[in-house]
Structure formats: C-alpha cells, structure tokens
Design an enzyme around this catalytic site. Sequence first.
Site, short mmCIF file in Angstrom:
data_model
loop_
_atom_site.label_atom_id
_atom_site.label_comp_id
_atom_site.label_asym_id
_atom_site.label_seq_id
_atom_site.Cartn_x
_atom_site.Cartn_y
_atom_site.Cartn_z
CE1 TYR A 88 29.80 39.58 45.40
CE2 TYR A 88 30.56 37.95 43.80
CZ TYR A 88 30.12 39.23 44.09
OH TYR A 88 30.01 40.17 43.10
CB THR A 114 28.53 39.00 39.85
OG1 THR A 114 29.58 38.11 39.49
CG2 THR A 114 27.67 38.30 40.90
CG ASP A 115 30.69 36.34 35.59
OD1 ASP A 115 30.95 36.51 36.80
OD2 ASP A 115 31.58 36.24 34.72
P1 NAD Z 1 33.90 47.18 45.86
O1 NAD Z 1 34.02 46.21 46.99
O2 NAD Z 1 35.12 47.78 45.28
O3 NAD Z 1 32.96 48.40 46.31
C1 NAD Z 1 31.79 48.22 47.05
C2 NAD Z 1 31.35 49.57 47.59
O4 NAD Z 1 30.13 49.37 48.31
C3 NAD Z 1 32.35 50.19 48.58
O5 NAD Z 1 32.53 51.55 48.29
C4 NAD Z 1 31.68 50.01 49.94
O6 NAD Z 1 32.02 51.01 50.88
C5 NAD Z 1 30.21 50.06 49.56
N1 NAD Z 1 29.36 49.36 50.54
C6 NAD Z 1 29.55 48.11 51.03
N2 NAD Z 1 28.57 47.83 51.93
C7 NAD Z 1 27.76 48.93 51.99
C8 NAD Z 1 26.57 49.23 52.71
N3 NAD Z 1 26.05 48.37 53.58
N4 NAD Z 1 25.99 50.44 52.50
C9 NAD Z 1 26.52 51.33 51.61
N5 NAD Z 1 27.65 51.09 50.91
C10 NAD Z 1 28.26 49.90 51.10
O7 NAD Z 1 33.02 46.43 44.78
P2 NAD Z 1 33.12 46.48 43.17
O8 NAD Z 1 34.09 45.48 42.73
O9 NAD Z 1 33.22 47.88 42.74
O10 NAD Z 1 31.65 45.92 42.81
C11 NAD Z 1 30.55 46.80 42.70
C12 NAD Z 1 29.31 45.99 42.33
O11 NAD Z 1 29.52 45.34 41.08
C13 NAD Z 1 28.96 44.90 43.34
O12 NAD Z 1 27.57 44.83 43.44
C14 NAD Z 1 29.51 43.63 42.69
O13 NAD Z 1 28.77 42.50 43.10
C15 NAD Z 1 29.30 43.94 41.23
N6 NAD Z 1 30.24 43.27 40.29
C16 NAD Z 1 31.60 43.38 40.50
C17 NAD Z 1 32.47 42.79 39.56
C18 NAD Z 1 33.97 42.90 39.71
O14 NAD Z 1 34.69 42.29 38.93
N7 NAD Z 1 34.49 43.67 40.66
C19 NAD Z 1 31.95 42.12 38.45
C20 NAD Z 1 30.56 42.03 38.31
C21 NAD Z 1 29.72 42.62 39.22
O1 DAU Z 2 33.08 37.34 37.94
C1 DAU Z 2 32.74 38.53 38.56
C2 DAU Z 2 33.34 38.58 39.95
O2 DAU Z 2 34.75 38.78 39.78
C3 DAU Z 2 32.75 39.67 40.82
O3 DAU Z 2 31.39 39.42 41.03
C4 DAU Z 2 33.47 39.74 42.17
O4 DAU Z 2 32.97 40.83 42.93
C5 DAU Z 2 34.95 39.95 41.90
O5 DAU Z 2 35.66 39.94 43.11
C6 DAU Z 2 35.50 38.86 40.96
O6 DAU Z 2 35.49 37.57 41.63
P1 DAU Z 2 36.70 36.53 41.49
O7 DAU Z 2 36.67 35.63 42.66
O8 DAU Z 2 36.72 35.93 40.14
O9 DAU Z 2 37.96 37.58 41.57
P2 DAU Z 2 39.36 37.49 42.33
O10 DAU Z 2 40.18 38.64 41.86
O11 DAU Z 2 39.17 37.30 43.81
O12 DAU Z 2 40.00 36.15 41.77
C7 DAU Z 2 40.21 35.96 40.38
C8 DAU Z 2 40.76 34.55 40.19
O13 DAU Z 2 42.09 34.48 40.75
C9 DAU Z 2 39.95 33.48 40.91
O14 DAU Z 2 39.95 32.30 40.12
C10 DAU Z 2 40.72 33.23 42.20
C11 DAU Z 2 42.16 33.51 41.80
N1 DAU Z 2 43.02 34.07 42.86
C12 DAU Z 2 42.59 35.18 43.51
C13 DAU Z 2 43.35 35.77 44.49
C14 DAU Z 2 42.86 36.98 45.23
C15 DAU Z 2 44.26 33.51 43.12
O15 DAU Z 2 44.66 32.51 42.52
N2 DAU Z 2 45.03 34.09 44.10
C16 DAU Z 2 44.62 35.20 44.80
O16 DAU Z 2 45.36 35.66 45.70
#
Ligand code: NAD
Ligand code: DAU
Length: 354
Positions: free
Chosen positions: A160, A134-135
């Site tokens: 995290y 992640t960033d």
């Molecule tokens: P998510 O929470 O939707 O999914 C995570 C998955 O991992 C789930 O299916 C969960 O069951 C599985 N998991 C958790 N713990 C586990 C374990 N111990 N063993 C096996 N499986 C397990 O997450 P996401 O948003 O899809 O993110 C996926 C990856 O991408 C993560 O590594 C996250 O850090 C990275 N990432 C996410 C974002 C974002 O915006 N969501 C951005 C950049 C990077």
């Molecule tokens: O930047 C990449 C990351 O983006 C990933 O690595 C993480 O897994 C992913 O969850 C996401 O993190 P953020 O914390 O940026 O995402 P989130 O959707 O939780 O929040 C986005 C922005 O909105 C953040 O500034 C917090 C704010 N927020 C979030 C929630 C859930 C609110 O203001 N209210 C809310 O209820």
Amino acid sequence: MKFVRNILITGGAGFIGSHVVRLFVNKYPDYHIINLDKLTYAGNLANLEDIEDSPNYTFVKADICDFDTVLNLFKEYAIDGVIHLAAESHVDRSIKDPFTFAQTNVMGTLSLLQAAKVCWDDHFEDKRFYHISTDEVYGSLNQEGTFFTEKTSYDPHSPYSASKASSDHFVRAFHDTYGLPTIVTNCSNNYGPYQFPEKLIPLFINNIRHQKPLPVYGKGLNVRDWLYVVDHARAIDLIFHKGKIAETYNIGGFNEWKNIDLIKIIVKTVDRLLGFAPGSSERLITYVTDRAGHDLRYAIDSNKLKNELGWEPSLQFEEGIEETVRWYLEHQEWMDRITSGEYENYYKGMYSNR
Ligand code: NAD
Ligand code: DAU
C-alpha cells in the site's frame, strides 16, 4: 447554471472523500462538484445521501484507470481543479493483493495526471491538481520524540505505502517535467463517521457491539497518530485554495496513541454507551499474529501547515472518539449493510491463515 469552478473529486464515495465532497458541496454552492468513484467494496453512496440532490453535485461511476473515460469527463465538465482521493486504502488487503494497489494507486493516478495535462494543454493558470497521500510513505519512526516532516525521505514498507509513494513521485514528476500545477499532502490516520469497518476503530466498535473477538496485531504496541476526518477535510479545503503549487504539506494532529491504549478507550466508551459493565469487553481482546512488515510508529509534524496557512485541528481527541463511537452506534444499519456479502467473505479469508 454557470458555475465559477468545476472540481473533480475522485474517491468521493469513500470515507475521507465523502467528507470532502459534503464540505465542498455545502460550502461552495457556486462550484460544480463532480464525484468520480468506481464504487469498489469501500465506496458507498449512502455516505452522501444528505447532499446527493444538491444542484451543484454530480456523481459519475467510473474507474480512474480508464483513461478515455477520465479524459472525456475532463472535457465534458471543463474540469479546472482535481482533488484526488480514489485509492485502495487498506494495508492488510495490499499484503494479500498488491497488484490491485499498483493498478489503482499508481496507474489510476497516472491516468488522471495525463488527462489533466492533455485537457489543460499547457494552459495551467487557475488550474490545480491536488493529490491526497499518506504519512505511511515515510516508513516507520523507531525513536520517540521524532516526527515525519515534509523533508523526511520516503521509505515505504507495505505494498500500500509503496503504491502511494510511487503515485506521489508521479505527481511531482508531472510538475517538474510538464509544469502541471500540483500539490501533495501526506496525512496521518483518520478516524470518524463513514470509515469502512475493516479499519481498526470502526472494526472494534462493531465487534464489541456483537461481542466478537478484538484482533490486536502483535503486542498492540504500534503507535498511530490520529486525526478527526472533518479536520482533514478542512485542511484539504484550505490547501486546495491557499496552498502553494509544487509544495508538500504534512497533516496531523500531534495525537499519538499506542494501539492497545486506544483500544482500551474504545472498549470503555462502547461499554458505557451500550450499558455493559465498565471495561467488561476487555476480555474480547485477542492478540493475533502481527501484520507483516508492521510499521512501529507514525507521527506527523504539521507545523508547516500551521505556520504557513494557519490550520489547526478543531477537535480534541476525547471529544472526537466519543462522537465517533456514538455515530457508529446510532448508524448500526449503515454498518450492518456493509458488513455482509462480499466483505463478510473477505473478512473470513483474512483470518483463515492465522
Ligand atoms: P476508502 O477506501 O474509504 O475510499 C476509497 C474510495 O476510492 C472508495 O470510494 C472507492 O470506491 C474509490 N476507488 C477505489 N478504486 C477506484 C478506482 N479505480 N476508480 C475510482 N474510484 C476508486 O479510502 P479513504 O480512507 O477514504 O482514503 C482516501 C484517500 O486518502 C486515499 O488516497 C488514502 O491513501 C488517503 N489517506 C487515507 C488515510 C486514512 O486514515 N484513511 C490517511 C491518509 C491518507
Ligand atoms: O497513516 C495513514 C494510514 O492509516 C492510511 O494511509 C491508510 O489508508 C489507513 O488505512 C491507515 O493505515 P493503518 O494500517 O495505520 O490503519 P488500520 O486501521 O488498518 O490499523 C491501525 C493500527 O491498528 C495498525 O497498527 C494495525 C492495527 N490493527 C489494525 C486492525 C485492522 C490491529 O491491531 N488489529 C486490526 O484488526
């Protein structure tokens, strides 16, 4: 059937993982895709119903932290490539329960790295261990016009991001120490179908639908850089096949939004699609206590990926948000099923101290 590659995708039942699994299963019928997922609250096999019967797809319910099981899987399926997405992914949860984040994100990654090293036994030709990060590991940008590049120093602030930073370091250490063929990518905020509705965009769509408050942290001025999840999956496909070993690539769409401006777009779009008076749901916006250690701004410079591998996002943001809101409104049953039970209790707990 004999497959040309056996690829282990971890976390494939989650948000991004399900898009990556779908893309690989459909695009590469001669690859065997093994999806290893523990099915935590965030993992949902309903995300993969359309491909679950494909002959080149196998689901294994397991914990990446369980080294013996992971090693056996590597051997049983002759794994030659890993795309590692499994993680605890929600910043707010990490503030409440940092231990689980260290366990899954750090120890789980280490368990996979060690299994790859043992199983591949120094025969690394044609092997690949690709770690998705992640960033947030880069910390916060406080000056407009600046961007995270691949050379930006790590400066994580939440449990995290600290756990993801640690896992990135372990991945690189396994390359530098043992020669494991690794790649790391750091991506910005993803949005799109199948995201768990604890994250900003699906949470707010669901709350508007139920006319519930929209909890904006602090003043809503934090900036995030949004990328459509399918474009992230496309980048992962490209980098898995064409990325250089030991390299890092940043992935992002040069698409920054202040939270409050993004929230107003979501309100406008949901109101229109549900036939509410335009903008009427803005009254649901409720400013709440800020997230502890809330990073002000993220913005990714993805020029290396563009210049070296030719990747660019395919979807304009306006189009992506419209498509996303429509998807959640058309999949209300999916949303309702996962916003009950365990999640519902957690969600109540989240706000009880506010
Ligand atoms: P998510 O929470 O939707 O999914 C995570 C998955 O991992 C789930 O299916 C969960 O069951 C599985 N998991 C958790 N713990 C586990 C374990 N111990 N063993 C096996 N499986 C397990 O997450 P996401 O948003 O899809 O993110 C996926 C990856 O991408 C993560 O590594 C996250 O850090 C990275 N990432 C996410 C974002 C974002 O915006 N969501 C951005 C950049 C990077
Ligand atoms: O930047 C990449 C990351 O983006 C990933 O690595 C993480 O897994 C992913 O969850 C996401 O993190 P953020 O914390 O940026 O995402 P989130 O959707 O939780 O929040 C986005 C922005 O909105 C953040 O500034 C917090 C704010 N927020 C979030 C929630 C859930 C609110 O203001 N209210 C809310 O209820």
